[in-house]
Design a protein around this motif. Structure first.
Motif, PDB file in Angstrom:
ATOM      1  N   ILE A 217       0.799  -1.287  -0.040  1.00  0.00           N
ATOM      2  CA  ILE A 217       0.124  -0.018   0.021  1.00  0.00           C
ATOM      3  C   ILE A 217       0.889   1.225   0.069  1.00  0.00           C
ATOM      4  O   ILE A 217       0.611   2.276  -0.798  1.00  0.00           O
ATOM      5  CB  ILE A 217      -1.005  -0.120   1.323  1.00  0.00           C
ATOM      6  CG1 ILE A 217      -2.056  -1.051   0.947  1.00  0.00           C
ATOM      7  CG2 ILE A 217      -1.759   1.310   1.291  1.00  0.00           C
ATOM      8  CD1 ILE A 217      -3.065  -1.376   2.207  1.00  0.00           C
ATOM      9  N   GLU A 218       1.960   1.250   0.799  1.00  0.00           N
ATOM     10  CA  GLU A 218       2.877   2.552   0.787  1.00  0.00           C
ATOM     11  C   GLU A 218       3.488   2.455  -0.449  1.00  0.00           C
ATOM     12  O   GLU A 218       3.896   3.730  -0.818  1.00  0.00           O
ATOM     13  CB  GLU A 218       3.747   2.351   2.130  1.00  0.00           C
ATOM     14  CG  GLU A 218       2.906   2.537   3.446  1.00  0.00           C
ATOM     15  CD  GLU A 218       4.181   2.639   4.436  1.00  0.00           C
ATOM     16  OE1 GLU A 218       5.216   2.203   4.225  1.00  0.00           O
ATOM     17  OE2 GLU A 218       3.664   2.759   5.586  1.00  0.00           O
ATOM     18  N   THR A 219       4.173   1.409  -0.865  1.00  0.00           N
ATOM     19  CA  THR A 219       4.944   1.514  -2.144  1.00  0.00           C
ATOM     20  C   THR A 219       3.922   1.899  -3.390  1.00  0.00           C
ATOM     21  O   THR A 219       4.601   3.020  -4.062  1.00  0.00           O
ATOM     22  CB  THR A 219       5.603   0.120  -2.362  1.00  0.00           C
ATOM     23  OG1 THR A 219       6.444  -0.359  -1.463  1.00  0.00           O
ATOM     24  CG2 THR A 219       6.267  -0.034  -3.779  1.00  0.00           C
ATOM     25  N   VAL A 220       3.020   1.247  -3.559  1.00  0.00           N
ATOM     26  CA  VAL A 220       2.222   1.764  -4.590  1.00  0.00           C
ATOM     27  C   VAL A 220       1.675   3.263  -4.730  1.00  0.00           C
ATOM     28  O   VAL A 220       1.588   4.055  -5.681  1.00  0.00           O
ATOM     29  CB  VAL A 220       0.928   0.752  -4.928  1.00  0.00           C
ATOM     30  CG1 VAL A 220       0.112   1.245  -5.986  1.00  0.00           C
ATOM     31  CG2 VAL A 220       1.584  -0.544  -5.060  1.00  0.00           C
ATOM     32  N   THR A 221       1.330   3.672  -3.401  1.00  0.00           N
ATOM     33  CA  THR A 221       1.014   5.044  -3.250  1.00  0.00           C
ATOM     34  C   THR A 221       2.110   5.971  -3.532  1.00  0.00           C
ATOM     35  O   THR A 221       1.637   6.786  -4.181  1.00  0.00           O
ATOM     36  CB  THR A 221       0.430   5.342  -1.712  1.00  0.00           C
ATOM     37  OG1 THR A 221      -0.585   4.295  -1.266  1.00  0.00           O
ATOM     38  CG2 THR A 221       0.299   6.841  -1.579  1.00  0.00           C
ATOM     39  N   ALA A 222       3.437   5.614  -2.995  1.00  0.00           N
ATOM     40  CA  ALA A 222       4.385   6.391  -3.405  1.00  0.00           C
ATOM     41  C   ALA A 222       4.530   6.434  -5.146  1.00  0.00           C
ATOM     42  O   ALA A 222       4.774   7.611  -5.529  1.00  0.00           O
ATOM     43  CB  ALA A 222       5.550   5.934  -2.837  1.00  0.00           C
ATOM     44  N   LEU A 223       4.531   5.152  -5.646  1.00  0.00           N
ATOM     45  CA  LEU A 223       4.738   5.319  -7.011  1.00  0.00           C
ATOM     46  C   LEU A 223       3.815   5.784  -7.747  1.00  0.00           C
ATOM     47  O   LEU A 223       3.938   6.754  -8.838  1.00  0.00           O
ATOM     48  CB  LEU A 223       4.713   3.599  -7.503  1.00  0.00           C
ATOM     49  CG  LEU A 223       6.100   3.006  -6.961  1.00  0.00           C
ATOM     50  CD1 LEU A 223       5.925   1.655  -7.157  1.00  0.00           C
ATOM     51  CD2 LEU A 223       7.166   3.395  -7.457  1.00  0.00           C
ATOM     52  N   ARG A 224       2.623   6.007  -7.362  1.00  0.00           N
ATOM     53  CA  ARG A 224       1.235   6.617  -8.262  1.00  0.00           C
ATOM     54  C   ARG A 224       1.581   7.899  -8.067  1.00  0.00           C
ATOM     55  O   ARG A 224       1.319   8.618  -8.979  1.00  0.00           O
ATOM     56  CB  ARG A 224       0.006   5.997  -7.644  1.00  0.00           C
ATOM     57  CG  ARG A 224      -1.122   6.528  -8.498  1.00  0.00           C
ATOM     58  CD  ARG A 224      -2.364   5.729  -8.027  1.00  0.00           C
ATOM     59  NE  ARG A 224      -3.020   6.473  -6.560  1.00  0.00           N
ATOM     60  CZ  ARG A 224      -3.956   6.245  -6.014  1.00  0.00           C
ATOM     61  NH1 ARG A 224      -4.932   5.683  -6.701  1.00  0.00           N
ATOM     62  NH2 ARG A 224      -4.225   6.721  -4.932  1.00  0.00           N
ATOM     63  N   ASP A 225       1.972   8.426  -6.896  1.00  0.00           N
ATOM     64  CA  ASP A 225       2.163  10.047  -6.608  1.00  0.00           C
ATOM     65  C   ASP A 225       3.378  10.352  -7.433  1.00  0.00           C
ATOM     66  O   ASP A 225       3.309  11.797  -7.639  1.00  0.00           O
ATOM     67  CB  ASP A 225       2.542  10.177  -5.283  1.00  0.00           C
ATOM     68  CG  ASP A 225       1.211  10.032  -4.247  1.00  0.00           C
ATOM     69  OD1 ASP A 225       0.231   9.939  -4.832  1.00  0.00           O
ATOM     70  OD2 ASP A 225       1.370  10.037  -2.921  1.00  0.00           O
ATOM     71  N   ARG A 226       4.228   9.504  -7.886  1.00  0.00           N
ATOM     72  CA  ARG A 226       5.380   9.962  -8.768  1.00  0.00           C
ATOM     73  C   ARG A 226       5.113   9.873 -10.162  1.00  0.00           C
ATOM     74  O   ARG A 226       6.101   9.966 -10.878  1.00  0.00           O
ATOM     75  CB  ARG A 226       6.625   9.193  -8.354  1.00  0.00           C
ATOM     76  CG  ARG A 226       7.054   9.584  -6.882  1.00  0.00           C
ATOM     77  CD  ARG A 226       8.530   8.771  -6.531  1.00  0.00           C
ATOM     78  NE  ARG A 226       8.631   8.770  -4.917  1.00  0.00           N
ATOM     79  CZ  ARG A 226       9.696   8.471  -4.697  1.00  0.00           C
ATOM     80  NH1 ARG A 226      10.758   8.109  -5.231  1.00  0.00           N
ATOM     81  NH2 ARG A 226       9.922   8.480  -3.350  1.00  0.00           N
ATOM     82  N   GLY A 227       3.902   9.420 -10.478  1.00  0.00           N
ATOM     83  CA  GLY A 227       3.641   9.175 -11.918  1.00  0.00           C
ATOM     84  C   GLY A 227       3.566   7.945 -12.633  1.00  0.00           C
ATOM     85  O   GLY A 227       3.135   7.730 -13.739  1.00  0.00           O
ATOM     86  N   VAL A 228       3.915   6.958 -11.795  1.00  0.00           N
ATOM     87  CA  VAL A 228       4.058   5.556 -12.300  1.00  0.00           C
ATOM     88  C   VAL A 228       2.351   5.027 -12.724  1.00  0.00           C
ATOM     89  O   VAL A 228       1.587   5.187 -11.795  1.00  0.00           O
ATOM     90  CB  VAL A 228       4.462   4.527 -11.333  1.00  0.00           C
ATOM     91  CG1 VAL A 228       4.399   3.012 -11.906  1.00  0.00           C
ATOM     92  CG2 VAL A 228       6.057   4.847 -11.163  1.00  0.00           C
ATOM     93  N   GLU A 229       1.956   4.555 -13.789  1.00  0.00           N
ATOM     94  CA  GLU A 229       0.778   4.269 -13.952  1.00  0.00           C
ATOM     95  C   GLU A 229       0.499   2.815 -14.296  1.00  0.00           C
ATOM     96  O   GLU A 229       1.233   1.819 -14.405  1.00  0.00           O
ATOM     97  CB  GLU A 229       0.264   4.759 -15.670  1.00  0.00           C
ATOM     98  CG  GLU A 229       0.481   6.064 -15.807  1.00  0.00           C
ATOM     99  CD  GLU A 229       0.163   6.612 -16.839  1.00  0.00           C
ATOM    100  OE1 GLU A 229      -0.864   7.524 -17.195  1.00  0.00           O
ATOM    101  OE2 GLU A 229       0.551   6.067 -18.131  1.00  0.00           O
TER     102      GLU A 229
END
Length: 380
Positions: free
Chosen positions: A278-290
């Motif tokens: 949850i923390e990892t994907v939240t961070a990645l999504r916030d940085r533009g990973v789709e």
């Protein structure tokens, strides 16, 4: 465990059928040939939280290639570009786009690994070679595998430098926070029609792997497309290579699309592990990973299928994280859209809560999501 530990560890046996005559201690690094290594390094640092580690280029005496090495916990990526026209790397990029060239495997004895595999039929890529500098020596050897992908065996017990000879430490001012990625869980190869068993036999006979699990077109199919897959693993389970091939379907499968745009067999995706998805994907999504998304209806009955889990369902649903269970426990997983211009390589994020499997219960939802993206690209 550090990648510079000097001796084999008494690693637990996860796949007792594997012969493990090499043996393999883990993934040393993954090298991608890319059109612009400087910009690729910035992407993996900024979007994914990799940290700068090492550099090789004109300043270190490398006249033909430039490489940036980035690392996050036990995951090391080497991003390599040519410095001139012509040559093998330019041809690789022209044929395949950016993509994985080398899956480097950490071993105690690179010469022995080369001998063991080539005498069993592997095509040599590089004979054992010792590289030295003031920090010690590294022994490298290598063999060919599917497509133009190679395995390089890395023996680094006598080396104390930042990465390996020829590289200098790279310590730029800019460093993005990491995103909690820990190690490579598995790497998936896509091969052509009727080639899966050939390459599974290669890993069994040449490298001493054994089959961990298999999926046929009844397991991995939708209304339109299908594929087949077998997972090959070494004995300690640190190296797992699922091998996919297309299966007959009404429309073009994701494997066929990959092979068309990659122009042959190659690495389809790298699965990286986290302790908190949850923390990892939240961070990645916030940085533009789709990421790929599944219909909201997936979550209506998912807990009926997988049973009780530790996590709240709401953030998993909001992020599109998938859940599956096997006899050992459960897993959480999500897949990016292709991270390159060509619809080829993508990345999987996985958190294992005891499960040893690969998310069979999610295949239908996942593949329908991939098909929606294929339809948007006009390649279904």
């Amino acid at each position: 465990m550090s990648n510079t530990d000097s001796t084999s560890l008494n690693l637990p046996i996860e796949n007792p059928e594997a012969q493990d005559f090499l043996p393999l201690l883990g993934t040393d690094h993954v090298e991608l040939y890319v059109g612009n290594a400087k910009q690729a390094a910035y992407y993996y640092m900024s979007a994914w939280g990799f940290q700068p580690l090492a550099y090789k280029g004109l300043e270190t005496g490398s006249k033909d290639t430039v490489s940036y090495v980035v690392q996050q916990d036990k995951i090391r990526l080497v991003l390599t570009s040519p410095l001139g026209a012509g040559g093998e790397i330019n041809k690789h990029i022209n044929d395949h786009g950016d993509g994985v060239k080398t899956i480097a495997l950490w071993v105690d004895d690179a010469a022995k690994s080369f001998k063991e595999t080539t005498q069993r039929g592997a095509e040599p890529f590089m004979a054992p070679e010792t590289q030295e500098d003031e920090n010690g020596k590294v022994v490298l050897s290598g063999i060919h595998t599917y497509g133009e992908t190679v395995h390089v065996f890395v023996e680094r017990s006598a080396y104390n430098g930042v990465f390996m000879p020829g590289y200098m430490p790279w310590n730029p001012h800019y460093k993005a926070p990491d995103t909690g990625l820990r190690y490579i869980d598995h790497m998936v190869g896509n091969v052509g029609w009727n080639e899966m068993n050939k390459w599974c036999d290669f890993y069994r006979n040449v490298m001493g792997f054994a089959q961990l699990i298999s999926f046929d077109d009844k397991d991995i199919s939708t209304e339109y497309t299908a594929l087949m897959s077998k997972v090959m693993s070494n004995g300690n389970g640190r190296i797992k290579f699922p091998i996919n091939e297309p299966a007959e379907g009404r429309k073009k499968s994701q494997i066929e699309e990959y092979i068309q745009f990659y122009n042959g067999a190659g690495v389809q995706h790298i699965a990286v592990a986290t302790d908190n998805i949850i923390e990892t994907v939240t961070a990645l999504r916030d940085r533009g990973v789709e990421f790929l998304t599944v219909p909201a209806t997936y979550y209506e009955d998912v807990l009926d299928r997988v049973g009780e889990i530790d996590e709240d369902l709401a953030p998993l649903r909001d992020l599109g994280i998938l859940i599956d269970r096997d006899e050992e426990g459960y897993l959480l997983q999500i897949f990016t859209k292709p991270i390159l211009d060509r619809p080829t390589m993508f990345i999987e994020i996985i958190q294992r809560k005891g499960a040893k499997s690969f998310g069979k219960g999610n295949f239908k939802a996942l593949f329908e999501s991939i098909e929606r993206e294929q339809a948007n690209r006009g390649t279904l």
